[in-house]
Motif scaffolding. Structure first.
Motif, mmCIF file in Angstrom:
data_model
loop_
_atom_site.group_PDB
_atom_site.id
_atom_site.type_symbol
_atom_site.label_atom_id
_atom_site.label_comp_id
_atom_site.label_asym_id
_atom_site.label_seq_id
_atom_site.Cartn_x
_atom_site.Cartn_y
_atom_site.Cartn_z
ATOM 1 N N ALA A 124 8.007 3.604 -2.066
ATOM 2 C CA ALA A 124 7.504 4.865 -1.855
ATOM 3 C C ALA A 124 8.392 6.054 -2.316
ATOM 4 C CB ALA A 124 7.499 4.864 -0.390
ATOM 5 N N GLU A 172 7.686 6.815 -5.748
ATOM 6 C CA GLU A 172 6.437 7.868 -5.979
ATOM 7 C C GLU A 172 7.006 9.042 -5.618
ATOM 8 O OE1 GLU A 172 3.366 7.144 -7.184
ATOM 9 O OE2 GLU A 172 4.409 5.174 -7.667
ATOM 10 N N VAL A 201 3.191 7.044 1.294
ATOM 11 C CA VAL A 201 3.540 8.265 0.741
ATOM 12 C C VAL A 201 2.862 9.553 1.489
ATOM 13 C CG1 VAL A 201 3.430 9.834 -1.430
ATOM 14 C CG2 VAL A 201 4.069 7.506 -1.457
ATOM 15 N N GLU A 202 1.390 8.957 1.619
ATOM 16 C CA GLU A 202 0.497 9.853 2.311
ATOM 17 C C GLU A 202 1.084 10.314 3.774
ATOM 18 O OE1 GLU A 202 -3.984 10.460 3.839
ATOM 19 O OE2 GLU A 202 -3.406 8.814 2.352
ATOM 20 N N SER A 203 1.511 9.262 4.385
ATOM 21 C CA SER A 203 1.920 9.519 5.809
ATOM 22 C C SER A 203 3.229 10.236 5.883
ATOM 23 C CB SER A 203 2.133 7.887 6.663
ATOM 24 O OG SER A 203 2.686 8.162 7.625
ATOM 25 N N ASP A 221 0.858 -1.246 -0.076
ATOM 26 C CA ASP A 221 0.092 -0.068 0.023
ATOM 27 C C ASP A 221 0.943 1.409 -0.168
ATOM 28 O OD1 ASP A 221 -2.192 1.872 0.292
ATOM 29 O OD2 ASP A 221 -2.914 1.106 2.057
ATOM 30 N N VAL A 242 4.491 12.578 3.591
ATOM 31 C CA VAL A 242 4.148 13.746 3.519
ATOM 32 C C VAL A 242 3.494 14.297 4.567
ATOM 33 C CG1 VAL A 242 2.845 15.483 1.973
ATOM 34 C CG2 VAL A 242 4.110 13.561 0.940
ATOM 35 N N ARG A 243 2.603 13.789 5.350
ATOM 36 C CA ARG A 243 2.147 14.354 6.408
ATOM 37 C C ARG A 243 3.063 14.614 7.491
ATOM 38 N NH1 ARG A 243 -1.140 10.388 7.588
ATOM 39 N NH2 ARG A 243 0.241 9.728 9.123
ATOM 40 N N ASP A 244 4.031 13.552 7.764
ATOM 41 C CA ASP A 244 4.682 13.775 9.032
ATOM 42 C C ASP A 244 5.962 14.507 8.662
ATOM 43 O OD1 ASP A 244 2.863 12.135 10.349
ATOM 44 O OD2 ASP A 244 3.846 10.231 9.913
ATOM 45 N N ASP A 263 0.741 4.089 -1.530
ATOM 46 C CA ASP A 263 -0.095 5.494 -1.209
ATOM 47 C C ASP A 263 -0.068 5.842 0.091
ATOM 48 O OD1 ASP A 263 -0.450 5.641 -3.987
ATOM 49 O OD2 ASP A 263 -2.388 4.889 -4.123
ATOM 50 N N ALA A 264 -0.400 4.680 0.978
ATOM 51 C CA ALA A 264 -0.608 5.258 2.394
ATOM 52 C C ALA A 264 0.628 5.629 3.012
ATOM 53 C CB ALA A 264 -1.195 3.712 3.183
#
Length: 223
Positions: free
Chosen positions: A197, A200, A8-10, A3, A12-14, A5-6
């Motif tokens: 990751a 991406e 990468v999202e994490s 996963d 960028v958030r952190d 995307d999860a």
């Protein structure tokens, strides 16, 4: 199926976008500084390791190119690791879970690295060796009482890019948490996640790993 995307999202958030990532501390030309910084970071207050490195640089004009044997000689010339800690570094901080001064562990670890069949006496040696297999060097470093897995991954991070192709414990812990995996994940799995990751995010896997390591290790005392 990973996963990605999860992750990468994490990330960028952190950590924010890659362009804004803080540059990790690196001592690419000095195994001496790698050893001092990594060991004095273990379960230590913020700034402790930075102060130790600064005092060593004042004492040794060649600090930024000192290898492991150079630091060993400096300690011995000062009267031994304990006296070196007290009189040069102005600290008698102990290794986590022991009554041993941290410099005693450093002296022991660097001596064991230098005694390997393929000696590790510089940061470049460490990067070259761990790019193939970190086994002997890792075992030598972790055989020191008071050194845990983070002591090894911290040493690799301080040596700079190219070292520690297998993610250290903080990176694996982060990925396990983000993907809600169990504790049975492996470094190979973590590296596959990092590679995917990183593609991406358009960065090198090692750069992503170091950024995650820095984020994780900065959030709790290192030990």
């Amino acid at each position: 199926m990973l996963d990605v995307d999860a992750v990468v999202e994490s990330v960028v958030r952190d950590l924010g976008v890659p362009a804004g990532w803080a540059r990790p501390v690196e001592f690419r030309d000095s195994l001496a500084l790698c050893a001092l910084h990594s060991v004095f970071s273990l379960r230590a207050a913020p700034g402790t390791a930075t102060g130790v490195v600064a005092r060593y640089r004042v004492f040794r004009p060649t600090a930024d190119t000192d290898g492991g044997p150079d630091l060993l000689r400096v300690m011995e010339d000062a009267g031994g690791p304990a006296r070196f800690a007290r009189e040069v570094l102005a600290t008698e901080s102990k290794l986590p879970g022991t009554v041993r001064v941290r410099t005693m562990g450093i002296h022991e670890g660097l001596s064991r690295l230098a005694a390997l069949d393929v000696p590790v006496t510089t940061a470049a040696h460490l990067r070259a060796l761990t790019a193939v297999t970190g086994g002997p060097a890792r075992r030598a470093w972790l055989s020191v009482r008071g050194f845990g897995p983070l002591a090894w991954s911290s040493l690799l991070v301080d040596a700079g890019p190219g070292s520690g192709s297998r993610p250290g414990a903080p990176v694996q812990r982060y990925l396990t948490r983000v993907l809600d995996k169990d504790a049975g994940t492996t470094p190979v799995w973590a590296w596959q996640v990092l590679e995917s990751a990183a593609r991406e995010l358009a960065v090198e896997p090692g750069a992503l790993g170091r950024a995650i390591w820095f984020h994780e290790s900065s959030s709790v005392p290192r030990g």
